[in-house]
Every structure is written in C-alpha cells, then in structure tokens.
Motif scaffolding. Structure first.
Motif, PDB file in Angstrom:
ATOM      1  N   ASP A  38      -1.711   4.701  -3.446  1.00  0.00           N
ATOM      2  CA  ASP A  38      -3.021   4.256  -2.985  1.00  0.00           C
ATOM      3  C   ASP A  38      -3.704   5.375  -2.194  1.00  0.00           C
ATOM      4  N   TYR A  39      -2.903   6.162  -1.494  1.00  0.00           N
ATOM      5  CA  TYR A  39      -3.438   7.241  -0.659  1.00  0.00           C
ATOM      6  C   TYR A  39      -2.492   8.428  -0.660  1.00  0.00           C
ATOM      7  N   TYR A  40      -3.082   9.605  -0.471  1.00  0.00           N
ATOM      8  CA  TYR A  40      -2.340  10.821  -0.148  1.00  0.00           C
ATOM      9  C   TYR A  40      -2.730  11.198   1.272  1.00  0.00           C
ATOM     10  N   LEU A  41      -1.747  11.422   2.133  1.00  0.00           N
ATOM     11  CA  LEU A  41      -2.016  11.982   3.452  1.00  0.00           C
ATOM     12  C   LEU A  41      -1.537  13.427   3.384  1.00  0.00           C
ATOM     13  N   LEU A  42      -2.476  14.335   3.480  1.00  0.00           N
ATOM     14  CA  LEU A  42      -2.216  15.765   3.308  1.00  0.00           C
ATOM     15  C   LEU A  42      -2.022  16.427   4.662  1.00  0.00           C
ATOM     16  N   LEU A  43      -0.826  16.960   4.866  1.00  0.00           N
ATOM     17  CA  LEU A  43      -0.490  17.601   6.138  1.00  0.00           C
ATOM     18  C   LEU A  43      -1.101  18.995   6.234  1.00  0.00           C
ATOM     19  N   ASN A  44      -1.811  19.240   7.309  1.00  0.00           N
ATOM     20  CA  ASN A  44      -2.356  20.558   7.640  1.00  0.00           C
ATOM     21  C   ASN A  44      -2.943  21.320   6.460  1.00  0.00           C
ATOM     22  N   PRO A  45      -4.028  20.846   5.869  1.00  0.00           N
ATOM     23  CA  PRO A  45      -4.603  21.529   4.705  1.00  0.00           C
ATOM     24  C   PRO A  45      -5.107  22.937   5.002  1.00  0.00           C
ATOM     25  N   ASP A  46      -5.403  23.240   6.266  1.00  0.00           N
ATOM     26  CA  ASP A  46      -5.885  24.581   6.599  1.00  0.00           C
ATOM     27  C   ASP A  46      -4.844  25.655   6.312  1.00  0.00           C
ATOM     28  N   GLY A  47      -3.574  25.277   6.279  1.00  0.00           N
ATOM     29  CA  GLY A  47      -2.518  26.240   6.021  1.00  0.00           C
ATOM     30  C   GLY A  47      -2.234  26.475   4.544  1.00  0.00           C
ATOM     31  N   LEU A  48      -2.961  25.792   3.669  1.00  0.00           N
ATOM     32  CA  LEU A  48      -2.735  25.918   2.231  1.00  0.00           C
ATOM     33  C   LEU A  48      -3.514  27.097   1.650  1.00  0.00           C
ATOM     34  N   SER A  49      -3.042  27.605   0.528  1.00  0.00           N
ATOM     35  CA  SER A  49      -3.802  28.637  -0.176  1.00  0.00           C
ATOM     36  C   SER A  49      -5.097  28.006  -0.687  1.00  0.00           C
ATOM     37  N   GLU A  50      -6.042  28.843  -1.036  1.00  0.00           N
ATOM     38  CA  GLU A  50      -7.350  28.359  -1.466  1.00  0.00           C
ATOM     39  C   GLU A  50      -7.249  27.449  -2.695  1.00  0.00           C
ATOM     40  N   THR A  51      -6.453  27.837  -3.671  1.00  0.00           N
ATOM     41  CA  THR A  51      -6.353  27.028  -4.886  1.00  0.00           C
ATOM     42  C   THR A  51      -5.705  25.686  -4.600  1.00  0.00           C
ATOM     43  N   TRP A  52      -4.673  25.683  -3.758  1.00  0.00           N
ATOM     44  CA  TRP A  52      -4.052  24.407  -3.387  1.00  0.00           C
ATOM     45  C   TRP A  52      -5.035  23.522  -2.633  1.00  0.00           C
ATOM     46  N   ARG A  53      -5.838  24.062  -1.738  1.00  0.00           N
ATOM     47  CA  ARG A  53      -6.857  23.254  -1.046  1.00  0.00           C
ATOM     48  C   ARG A  53      -7.833  22.657  -2.049  1.00  0.00           C
ATOM     49  N   HIS A  54      -8.201  23.451  -3.073  1.00  0.00           N
ATOM     50  CA  HIS A  54      -9.103  22.934  -4.104  1.00  0.00           C
ATOM     51  C   HIS A  54      -8.451  21.790  -4.888  1.00  0.00           C
ATOM     52  N   TRP A  55      -7.134  21.877  -5.112  1.00  0.00           N
ATOM     53  CA  TRP A  55      -6.447  20.774  -5.793  1.00  0.00           C
ATOM     54  C   TRP A  55      -6.581  19.483  -4.974  1.00  0.00           C
ATOM     55  N   THR A  58       0.874  -1.164   0.000  1.00  0.00           N
ATOM     56  CA  THR A  58       0.000   0.000   0.000  1.00  0.00           C
ATOM     57  C   THR A  58       0.916   1.220   0.000  1.00  0.00           C
ATOM     58  N   VAL A  59       0.824   2.003  -1.062  1.00  0.00           N
ATOM     59  CA  VAL A  59       1.707   3.154  -1.231  1.00  0.00           C
ATOM     60  C   VAL A  59       0.990   4.407  -0.763  1.00  0.00           C
ATOM     61  N   VAL A  60       1.661   5.144   0.122  1.00  0.00           N
ATOM     62  CA  VAL A  60       1.094   6.355   0.703  1.00  0.00           C
ATOM     63  C   VAL A  60       2.064   7.503   0.451  1.00  0.00           C
ATOM     64  N   LEU A  98      -2.351   5.412   9.185  1.00  0.00           N
ATOM     65  CA  LEU A  98      -2.095   4.250   8.331  1.00  0.00           C
ATOM     66  C   LEU A  98      -3.012   3.080   8.680  1.00  0.00           C
ATOM     67  N   GLY A  99      -3.262   2.876   9.944  1.00  0.00           N
ATOM     68  CA  GLY A  99      -4.123   1.778  10.377  1.00  0.00           C
ATOM     69  C   GLY A  99      -5.600   2.026  10.157  1.00  0.00           C
ATOM     70  N   ARG A 100      -5.965   3.247   9.772  1.00  0.00           N
ATOM     71  CA  ARG A 100      -7.381   3.578   9.589  1.00  0.00           C
ATOM     72  C   ARG A 100      -7.761   3.829   8.132  1.00  0.00           C
ATOM     73  N   LEU A 101      -6.841   3.659   7.220  1.00  0.00           N
ATOM     74  CA  LEU A 101      -7.138   3.949   5.821  1.00  0.00           C
ATOM     75  C   LEU A 101      -8.252   3.045   5.324  1.00  0.00           C
ATOM     76  N   ALA A 102      -9.254   3.649   4.709  1.00  0.00           N
ATOM     77  CA  ALA A 102     -10.424   2.903   4.251  1.00  0.00           C
ATOM     78  C   ALA A 102     -10.300   2.559   2.763  1.00  0.00           C
ATOM     79  N   ALA A 103     -10.877   1.445   2.405  1.00  0.00           N
ATOM     80  CA  ALA A 103     -10.920   1.068   0.988  1.00  0.00           C
ATOM     81  C   ALA A 103     -11.922   1.965   0.271  1.00  0.00           C
ATOM     82  N   GLY A 104     -11.690   2.173  -0.970  1.00  0.00           N
ATOM     83  CA  GLY A 104     -12.603   2.994  -1.757  1.00  0.00           C
ATOM     84  C   GLY A 104     -12.220   2.954  -3.213  1.00  0.00           C
TER      85      GLY A 104
END
Length: 183
Positions: free
Chosen positions: A101-118, A7-9, A145-151
């Motif tokens: 398989d997953y992206y774990l995004l660190l602190n999205p609240d600190g991103l610019s609006e366009t980056w959050r939309h990405w 599982t690639v993160v 990592l232990g809580r990643l859900a299938a989708g």
C-alpha cells in the motif's frame, strides 16, 4: 493480483531491515524483517497477518528497480529490464508477491540521482501518496504509519505501466504525461 487485508508498508533504503526490526512489538503492527527470507515468503507471512499494519523490507519491485536504474546508468545488460519486468509480473499474477500500500523511503537525499528518480519519479508518479520519504529510524517510521494518507492505487494496467519503464527517462519520471518519451 491480490491485495491483503492489512495495510502493507515496505520500508526501503539503507538500513531498512534494522528499522523494520525496530518496529517489533508495536500495537497493531506486524514487523517482518526480510533477513534470509525470499520475498515470496515475506508475502506469505504478510498475508496471514491480522494486524492493522504489516511492515517489511522485501520490495516486490526490487529487481525491476535495480534493472531500471542500471538501464539508465548504462551498467545493465541488454534486455535485463524487460526480463525483470516479466518476472515481477509473473510473480504478481501468481500472488507470490503483492504490491504494498505504501513505500516508506529512508533518507532519499543519500541516494544516487537515478535511484531518487526511481523512487520519487517513477513510483511516486504512478501513485503519488504511496511513496513517502522518512528519516532512517524506527521511531520516524512508526510516527509516519499514523499519518499515511489515502490516495490513488498503483496503475490499473500494471503490465502496461511496467512494460513502459524502458521509455521513462529518469529526469522526466513523474512529470505530466508519465515521463514516457515517444520514439
């Protein structure tokens, strides 16, 4: 385009390299901080791992993301997004890069609006459970990592999805209909 057995993160956001390095030594986790490595080298290392989780910070869509945000922020060069998309598709087809398989995004609240939309619109709209916001710490990432859900996986027609990005308006990304504005 291949998928790896682990599982690639991808950990993304400010301080991602340090967070990935902080995961080194965890049971069943192969942490590969990008450092000076090219993304293709990280992909090669990930492909040789037998660990349950391979965690790194070499986003295969980083150039596409930067070009998309620059396109909609009005700071990009003409054709830059299209060039980034075609380069990414070429690398994905040649198996030099693989989608995680997953992206774990660190602190999205600190991103610019366009980056959050990405992150939370474009990517999460394409594969909703595959983009997960987390606090910027190795402990928070390890716990997640232990809580990643299938989708649902990334779009089957990856080329069409990526080539439509110039028509995906930031504040509509991820909404029903894909946020694509028909001209």
């Amino acid at each position: 385009m291949r998928r790896l057995t682990s599982t690639v993160v991808v950990v993304a956001g400010d301080g991602a390299g340090d967070v990935v390095a902080g995961l080194d030594g965890l049971h069943n986790v192969r942490a590969i901080p990008r450092g000076d490595r090219a993304p293709a080298e990280v992909t090669e290392l990930a492909g040789r791992s037998a660990a349950t989780y391979v965690v790194h910070d070499a986003d295969p869509l980083a150039d596409v993301a930067a070009a998309w945000t620059a396109f909609f922020d009005g700071t990009g060069i003409v054709g830059g997004l299209e060039v980034a998309v075609e380069a990414a598709l070429g690398d994905l087809r040649a198996d030099r890069l693989t989608l995680p398989d997953y992206y774990l995004l660190l602190n999205p609240d600190g991103l610019s609006e366009t980056w959050r939309h990405w992150w939370l619109g474009v990517l999460a709209g394409a594969a909703p459970v595959r983009v997960v916001p987390v606090p910027a710490s190795a402990g928070a990432v390890a716990e997640e990592l232990g809580r990643l859900a299938a989708g649902r996986w990334w779009p089957a027609d990856l080329a069409a999805w990526l080539r439509d990005l110039p028509r995906v308006v930031p504040d509509r990304a991820g909404l029903p209909g894909g946020g694509v504005v028909v001209s």
